[in-house]
Scaffold this active site. Structure first.
Site: not given
Ligand code: GLU
Length: 439
Positions: A129
């Site tokens: 993240k």
């Molecule tokens: N931000 C989204 C999540 O928390 C998608 C992450 C992604 O597609 O890599 O799942």
């Protein structure tokens, strides 16, 4: 003879207040929330101490200070993070958020949730993240672009289709992904679309990606209804958040026959006992910029709307919405966690006592990253699927995830959240055991 103590002295009161303030602060700390769930699952699994240490610790945390020229000629320095929690099952994968209150602890928790989410969805990724501390509403498009490009350049050697693949999250979108992809590609002297997902369709994005998280929420909600012998037409849904996740979930669920009786936003909430016309509401928001004053519904207090009697509550806005303070007042049968971390650890117990069927975030909102996986596959193949195929494959994986978690729960006599964590921890631990420790 018993000693009678005064009921409470001022000093004691101050102490109690501090202790309860501290407990509240801890309840809202996302990393402690992630740890609390991890501990329960690891203990139930009887997991080896050493493996626990590995799984608790992120594999890499990067902090960058991003100097950016603002439109008025000033230089500002922004702080950005990228945490790669695990790469045991594949490259790190997860979104990038822009917000004024981003912290390293929060990003670390969100990165670990991505590891567990990808394992529950059974897609070949670890978890990561990113976050940049900034206030997007106060930035121009060109300032946002410069922040994005410099952030990407500063973490360049750590990302890539085989290393770590960012995606949109809070306050980032397909335009931000296009800038990231371009910056990465320019440095590497070749267009590399698979370095990020959630891109525009014309730049290697996938059909169905924008709706994917909301669609995934609906798919697991439908599975839950089957368990309870309920039909969408008789199911009242309250949704908090009308952004990418909540808005898409509302639209798809309304079209599938669910009665979306309330939409809650940060600045207002709507109620219609017969179900809101979501397509009309989308139109209204496009025209006026807010959901307020929508003719097809009554306005209600956004704090009270959370407690409306309903069948499904779908929090799709932010963390820490269902807490030890709000959980006792909820009136829902099922919770579908569209947001990451909407429920605090102490609230879990309250929901269990109330008999609420919780579909935890690491399962309920896995639709987004699942279609991100499809996007990455399509980019690498250079061959793109039609929307029907994307949706069919998404349904297949979400239904499998739901069934794996609920079966695991039945077998081990635990609730869905613990079951999802146990399943995820088990899968990641197995990958680590197979790979062995490189020394
Ligand atoms: N931000 C989204 C999540 O928390 C998608 C992450 C992604 O597609 O890599 O799942």
């Amino acid at each position: 003879m018993s000693t009678v103590y005064p009921a409470s002295t001022e000093a004691q009161e101050r102490e109690t207040l501090t202790a309860s303030d501290l407990a509240w602060e801890q309840e809202l700390n996302p990393w402690l929330a992630a740890e609390a769930r991890f501990n329960i699952a690891a203990e139930r699994l009887g997991m080896d101490e050493g493996l626990q240490k590995v799984l608790r610790t992120p594999s890499r945390e990067i902090t960058v200070y991003i100097p950016v020229m603002m439109d008025d000629g000033r230089i500002e320095v922004f702080t950005g993070y990228r945490v790669q929690h695990s790469i045991a099952r594949g490259p790190a994968k997860g979104g990038l958020r822009y917000a004024p209150d981003v912290t390293l602890e929060e990003v670390r928790a969100l990165a670990s949730w991505m590891t567990w989410k990808c394992a529950v969805a059974n897609i070949p990724f670890g978890g990561g993240k990113g976050g940049v501390i900034c206030t997007p509403s106060l930035l121009s498009q060109s300032e946002l672009e410069r922040i994005t490009r410099r952030y990407t350049a500063d973490i360049l050697e750590f990302i890539g289709p085989e290393k770590d693949i960012p995606a949109p999250d809070m306050n980032t979108n397909e335009q931000v992904m296009a800038w990231m992809m371009d910056t990465y590609s320019m440095h590497n002297r070749q267009t590399t679309t698979a370095v990020v997902t959630g891109k525009p369709l014309d730049l290697g994005g996938s059909r169905g990606r924008k709706e994917a998280t909301g669609r995934g929420c609906m798919i697991v909600a439908l599975e839950a209804l089957k368990k309870f012998g309920m039909k969408p037409e008789e199911t009242r849904v309250v949704i908090q958040g009308f952004g990418n996740v909540g808005g898409m979930a509302a639209m798809l669920m309304a079209r599938a026959g669910f009665k979306v009786i309330s939409i809650i936003e940060y600045d207002g909430a709507l109620y219609n006992a017969n179900g809101l016309d979501i397509d009309a509401l989308m139109e209204h928001r496009k025209e006026t910029g807010s959901i307020n004053e929508f003719p097809g519904a009554d306005s209600i207090d956004p704090h009270e709307a959370l407690y409306l009697p309903c069948d499904i509550l779908l929090p799709a806005a932010k963390e820490n919405v269902i807490t030890s303070r709000t959980a006792p007042k909820l009136n829902c049968k099922i919770i579908v966690e569209g947001a990451n971390g909407p429920t605090t650890a102490p609230a879990d117990e309250i929901l269990q006592q109330k008999g609420v069927f919780v579909i935890p975030d690491i399962l309920a909102n896995a639709g987004g990253v699942t279609v991100s996986y499809f996007e990455w596959v399509q980019d690498r193949q250079g061959y793109f699927w039609n929307e029907q195929l994307v949706n069919e494959r998404l349904t297949e994986l979400m239904v499998e995830g739901f069934s794996a978690v609920t079966k695991y729960g039945d077998t081990h006599g635990v609730h869905n959240r613990t079951a999802a964590y146990m399943l995820a921890l088990d899968r990641v631990a197995f990958a680590i055991k197979l790979r062995g420790l490189y020394a």
